[in-house]
Design a protein around this motif. Structure first.
Motif, PDB file in Angstrom:
ATOM      1  N   ILE A   5       5.063  14.728   1.198  1.00  0.00           N
ATOM      2  CA  ILE A   5       4.882  14.763   2.651  1.00  0.00           C
ATOM      3  C   ILE A   5       4.041  13.579   3.108  1.00  0.00           C
ATOM      4  O   ILE A   5       4.354  12.923   4.111  1.00  0.00           O
ATOM      5  N   LEU A   6       2.995  13.271   2.337  1.00  0.00           N
ATOM      6  CA  LEU A   6       2.150  12.120   2.657  1.00  0.00           C
ATOM      7  C   LEU A   6       2.941  10.814   2.579  1.00  0.00           C
ATOM      8  O   LEU A   6       2.799   9.939   3.442  1.00  0.00           O
ATOM      9  N   PHE A   7       3.804  10.690   1.572  1.00  0.00           N
ATOM     10  CA  PHE A   7       4.621   9.484   1.437  1.00  0.00           C
ATOM     11  C   PHE A   7       5.551   9.310   2.630  1.00  0.00           C
ATOM     12  O   PHE A   7       5.660   8.215   3.189  1.00  0.00           O
ATOM     13  N   TRP A   8       6.245  10.376   3.026  1.00  0.00           N
ATOM     14  CA  TRP A   8       7.175  10.273   4.156  1.00  0.00           C
ATOM     15  C   TRP A   8       6.443   9.998   5.461  1.00  0.00           C
ATOM     16  O   TRP A   8       6.939   9.260   6.315  1.00  0.00           O
ATOM     17  N   THR A   9       5.259  10.553   5.612  1.00  0.00           N
ATOM     18  CA  THR A   9       4.457  10.273   6.803  1.00  0.00           C
ATOM     19  C   THR A   9       4.041   8.812   6.822  1.00  0.00           C
ATOM     20  O   THR A   9       4.110   8.142   7.867  1.00  0.00           O
ATOM     21  N   LEU A  10       3.640   8.303   5.667  1.00  0.00           N
ATOM     22  CA  LEU A  10       3.253   6.893   5.556  1.00  0.00           C
ATOM     23  C   LEU A  10       4.441   5.969   5.833  1.00  0.00           C
ATOM     24  O   LEU A  10       4.304   4.954   6.526  1.00  0.00           O
ATOM     25  N   ALA A  11       5.600   6.326   5.308  1.00  0.00           N
ATOM     26  CA  ALA A  11       6.795   5.509   5.532  1.00  0.00           C
ATOM     27  C   ALA A  11       7.180   5.498   7.013  1.00  0.00           C
ATOM     28  O   ALA A  11       7.513   4.439   7.566  1.00  0.00           O
ATOM     29  N   LEU A  12       7.118   6.655   7.646  1.00  0.00           N
ATOM     30  CA  LEU A  12       7.432   6.730   9.072  1.00  0.00           C
ATOM     31  C   LEU A  12       6.429   5.932   9.898  1.00  0.00           C
ATOM     32  O   LEU A  12       6.809   5.207  10.819  1.00  0.00           O
ATOM     33  N   ALA A  13       5.149   6.023   9.542  1.00  0.00           N
ATOM     34  CA  ALA A  13       4.126   5.254  10.251  1.00  0.00           C
ATOM     35  C   ALA A  13       4.328   3.753  10.058  1.00  0.00           C
ATOM     36  O   ALA A  13       4.107   2.970  10.992  1.00  0.00           O
ATOM     37  N   ALA A  14       4.774   3.350   8.875  1.00  0.00           N
ATOM     38  CA  ALA A  14       5.029   1.928   8.629  1.00  0.00           C
ATOM     39  C   ALA A  14       6.202   1.426   9.474  1.00  0.00           C
ATOM     40  O   ALA A  14       6.147   0.321  10.028  1.00  0.00           O
ATOM     41  N   VAL A  15       7.250   2.225   9.587  1.00  0.00           N
ATOM     42  CA  VAL A  15       8.404   1.822  10.409  1.00  0.00           C
ATOM     43  C   VAL A  15       8.004   1.740  11.878  1.00  0.00           C
ATOM     44  O   VAL A  15       8.338   0.777  12.577  1.00  0.00           O
ATOM     45  N   ILE A  16       7.283   2.742  12.352  1.00  0.00           N
ATOM     46  CA  ILE A  16       6.842   2.736  13.752  1.00  0.00           C
ATOM     47  C   ILE A  16       5.895   1.570  14.009  1.00  0.00           C
ATOM     48  O   ILE A  16       6.007   0.880  15.029  1.00  0.00           O
ATOM     49  N   GLY A  17       4.979   1.318  13.077  1.00  0.00           N
ATOM     50  CA  GLY A  17       4.059   0.187  13.224  1.00  0.00           C
ATOM     51  C   GLY A  17       4.769  -1.152  13.206  1.00  0.00           C
ATOM     52  O   GLY A  17       4.402  -2.070  13.938  1.00  0.00           O
ATOM     53  N   THR A  18       5.810  -1.258  12.390  1.00  0.00           N
ATOM     54  CA  THR A  18       6.591  -2.500  12.344  1.00  0.00           C
ATOM     55  C   THR A  18       7.298  -2.743  13.662  1.00  0.00           C
ATOM     56  O   THR A  18       7.322  -3.869  14.167  1.00  0.00           O
ATOM     57  N   ILE A  19       7.864  -1.699  14.220  1.00  0.00           N
ATOM     58  CA  ILE A  19       8.560  -1.844  15.502  1.00  0.00           C
ATOM     59  C   ILE A  19       7.572  -2.143  16.622  1.00  0.00           C
ATOM     60  O   ILE A  19       7.812  -3.022  17.451  1.00  0.00           O
ATOM     61  N   ARG A  20       6.449  -1.421  16.633  1.00  0.00           N
ATOM     62  CA  ARG A  20       5.492  -1.570  17.727  1.00  0.00           C
ATOM     63  C   ARG A  20       4.745  -2.910  17.680  1.00  0.00           C
ATOM     64  O   ARG A  20       4.607  -3.581  18.694  1.00  0.00           O
ATOM     65  N   TYR A  21       4.259  -3.291  16.498  1.00  0.00           N
ATOM     66  CA  TYR A  21       3.429  -4.498  16.389  1.00  0.00           C
ATOM     67  C   TYR A  21       4.203  -5.731  15.943  1.00  0.00           C
ATOM     68  O   TYR A  21       3.630  -6.815  15.832  1.00  0.00           O
ATOM     69  N   LYS A  23       5.324  -6.627  13.020  1.00  0.00           N
ATOM     70  CA  LYS A  23       4.792  -7.181  11.776  1.00  0.00           C
ATOM     71  C   LYS A  23       5.609  -6.614  10.613  1.00  0.00           C
ATOM     72  O   LYS A  23       5.341  -5.520  10.127  1.00  0.00           O
ATOM     73  N   PRO A  24       6.628  -7.354  10.165  1.00  0.00           N
ATOM     74  CA  PRO A  24       7.486  -6.829   9.106  1.00  0.00           C
ATOM     75  C   PRO A  24       6.775  -6.647   7.766  1.00  0.00           C
ATOM     76  O   PRO A  24       7.272  -5.950   6.889  1.00  0.00           O
ATOM     77  N   LEU A  25       5.596  -7.218   7.615  1.00  0.00           N
ATOM     78  CA  LEU A  25       4.844  -7.035   6.371  1.00  0.00           C
ATOM     79  C   LEU A  25       4.426  -5.573   6.178  1.00  0.00           C
ATOM     80  O   LEU A  25       4.218  -5.124   5.046  1.00  0.00           O
ATOM     81  N   LEU A  26       4.357  -4.808   7.256  1.00  0.00           N
ATOM     82  CA  LEU A  26       4.016  -3.388   7.156  1.00  0.00           C
ATOM     83  C   LEU A  26       5.072  -2.594   6.389  1.00  0.00           C
ATOM     84  O   LEU A  26       4.786  -1.511   5.887  1.00  0.00           O
ATOM     85  N   LEU A  27       6.282  -3.129   6.286  1.00  0.00           N
ATOM     86  CA  LEU A  27       7.334  -2.420   5.557  1.00  0.00           C
ATOM     87  C   LEU A  27       7.113  -2.440   4.049  1.00  0.00           C
ATOM     88  O   LEU A  27       7.783  -1.718   3.314  1.00  0.00           O
ATOM     89  N   THR A  28       6.180  -3.241   3.572  1.00  0.00           N
ATOM     90  CA  THR A  28       5.873  -3.243   2.138  1.00  0.00           C
ATOM     91  C   THR A  28       4.963  -2.081   1.757  1.00  0.00           C
ATOM     92  O   THR A  28       4.854  -1.759   0.578  1.00  0.00           O
ATOM     93  N   VAL A  29       4.317  -1.455   2.725  1.00  0.00           N
ATOM     94  CA  VAL A  29       3.398  -0.346   2.447  1.00  0.00           C
ATOM     95  C   VAL A  29       4.104   0.801   1.725  1.00  0.00           C
ATOM     96  O   VAL A  29       3.576   1.316   0.727  1.00  0.00           O
TER      97      VAL A  29
END
Length: 60
Positions: A5-21, A23-29
């Motif tokens: 659950i933590l992994f999927w939450t982190l992945a979703l936050a990385a996608v949302i952060g990439t779209i919002r900010y 910064k495609p480097l967030l997709l490596t998280v």
């Protein structure tokens, strides 16, 4: 289960952060998170760490 659950939450936050900010480097998280997840799962095996790695990599 909580790690998944933590992994999927982190992945979703990385996608949302990439779209919002924009910064495609967030997709490596999530990739680093899955590597950490695998490391934790290997460490949970009740054998010595190096024996566990030898067993995993000797499987065919």
């Amino acid at each position: 289960m909580w790690m998944l659950i933590l992994f999927w939450t982190l992945a979703l936050a990385a996608v949302i952060g990439t779209i919002r900010y924009k910064k495609p480097l967030l997709l490596t998280v999530p990739f680093f998170a899955i590597i950490g997840f695998v490391f934790v799962q290997v460490a949970m095996v009740p054998m010595p760490f190096w024996d566990t790695l030898k067993f995993i990599f000797s499987m065919r």
